[in-house]
Structure formats: structure tokens, C-alpha cells
Design a protein around this motif. Structure first.
Motif, PDB file in Angstrom:
ATOM      1  N   THR A  85       7.890  -4.699  -0.038  1.00  0.00           N
ATOM      2  CA  THR A  85       7.007  -4.643   1.124  1.00  0.00           C
ATOM      3  C   THR A  85       5.558  -4.582   0.656  1.00  0.00           C
ATOM      4  N   THR A  86       4.731  -5.377   1.275  1.00  0.00           N
ATOM      5  CA  THR A  86       3.305  -5.377   0.954  1.00  0.00           C
ATOM      6  C   THR A  86       2.530  -5.010   2.214  1.00  0.00           C
ATOM      7  N   PHE A  87       1.475  -4.268   2.039  1.00  0.00           N
ATOM      8  CA  PHE A  87       0.656  -3.816   3.148  1.00  0.00           C
ATOM      9  C   PHE A  87      -0.731  -4.416   3.019  1.00  0.00           C
ATOM     10  N   ASP A  88      -1.352  -4.646   4.172  1.00  0.00           N
ATOM     11  CA  ASP A  88      -2.725  -5.137   4.168  1.00  0.00           C
ATOM     12  C   ASP A  88      -3.639  -4.043   3.644  1.00  0.00           C
ATOM     13  N   LYS A  89      -4.637  -4.467   2.888  1.00  0.00           N
ATOM     14  CA  LYS A  89      -5.579  -3.519   2.314  1.00  0.00           C
ATOM     15  C   LYS A  89      -6.471  -2.959   3.416  1.00  0.00           C
ATOM     16  N   THR A  90      -6.643  -1.652   3.410  1.00  0.00           N
ATOM     17  CA  THR A  90      -7.563  -1.056   4.377  1.00  0.00           C
ATOM     18  C   THR A  90      -8.986  -1.375   3.937  1.00  0.00           C
ATOM     19  N   PRO A  91      -9.847  -1.679   4.876  1.00  0.00           N
ATOM     20  CA  PRO A  91     -11.219  -2.049   4.489  1.00  0.00           C
ATOM     21  C   PRO A  91     -11.977  -0.847   3.926  1.00  0.00           C
ATOM     22  N   ASP A  95     -17.461  -2.293   4.633  1.00  0.00           N
ATOM     23  CA  ASP A  95     -17.023  -3.629   5.038  1.00  0.00           C
ATOM     24  C   ASP A  95     -17.138  -3.757   6.557  1.00  0.00           C
ATOM     25  N   SER A  98     -12.518  -4.664  11.218  1.00  0.00           N
ATOM     26  CA  SER A  98     -11.547  -5.717  11.503  1.00  0.00           C
ATOM     27  C   SER A  98     -11.324  -5.923  13.000  1.00  0.00           C
ATOM     28  N   TYR A 105     -17.169  -0.598   9.142  1.00  0.00           N
ATOM     29  CA  TYR A 105     -15.913   0.095   9.380  1.00  0.00           C
ATOM     30  C   TYR A 105     -16.114   1.606   9.557  1.00  0.00           C
TER      31      TYR A 105
END
Length: 110
Positions: A85-91, A95, A98, A105
């Protein structure tokens, strides 16, 4: 180092090579050296399972025996391997957010 390193203790490197997790990495289940052992109830089911095995480029010993329950667990475990499982990187804080507000952010959703 010599053999009496740390007062006669066994070298950890040698011990690690001889024992440990999955020391026979080259012998995988479903290869020619280690085929799957499957039991099915009918000849029709055997043809279906053979088709699955050949589609996935595996090797299996399939036996037909109507008195025993069907056992194709080894095939199911190979076909249904869990994926990573891969997760999106938190900004990062600086940055752009989103959500699309245009703010940083840290000032919007952080």
C-alpha cells in the motif's frame, strides 16, 4: 578475526548464513522444483484449475479424488498476493494547499 573472538562465542555472520528466515530463496512454490499440490473433486474442475495454472505460468500436481474435499489453497495464496500500500505524501507547511484555495497549507488545512 580468529575463532576465539569474544571468548569462544559463535560468529554471528556464520550463524546468520546457516539459519534465518527463508534460507532457500531460489525454491519458490509453483516452480518445477517445488510444484503446487492441488486436490480437486472432478475432471471438469481439474481442467479449470489447469487453465488457471497455465495462465499464470505455474507448475502443479493436480489429483482428482471425489472422496476428499477440494484443496486449492496453495494456488489461491499465490494468485491473491497482497500488494504494497502506498499513501500520498502530505504537503509540507509552505506548499500550496491541495484544496485549491491558493493559500499555503499551514494557513489553510494544516
Amino acid at each position: 578475526m580468529h575463532d576465539l573472538y569474544y571468548k569462544g562465542r559463535i560468529h554471528t555472520r556464520v550463524n546468520h548464513i546457516k539459519t534465518g528466515y527463508n534460507t532457500k530463496r531460489l525454491v519458490k512454490l509453483g516452480t518445477e522444483k517445488n510444484p503446487l499440490t492441488l486436490v480437486v473433486n472432478s475432471d471438469e474442475r481439474k481442467l479449470e484449475v489447469e487453465q488457471l495454472v497455465t495462465d499464470n505460468e505455474l507448475f502443479a500436481n493436480i489429483t482428482v479424488d471425489s472422496s476428499i474435499d477440494e484443496n486449492i489453497n496453495e494456488l489461491n495464496t499465490i494468485l491473491n498476493k497482497p500488494t504494497t500500500t502506498t499513501f500520498d505524501k502530505t504537503p509540507n507547511r509552505n506548499d500550496p494547499c491541495s484544496c485549491g484555495s491558493g493559500k499555503k497549507y499551514k494557513k489553510c488545512c494544516g
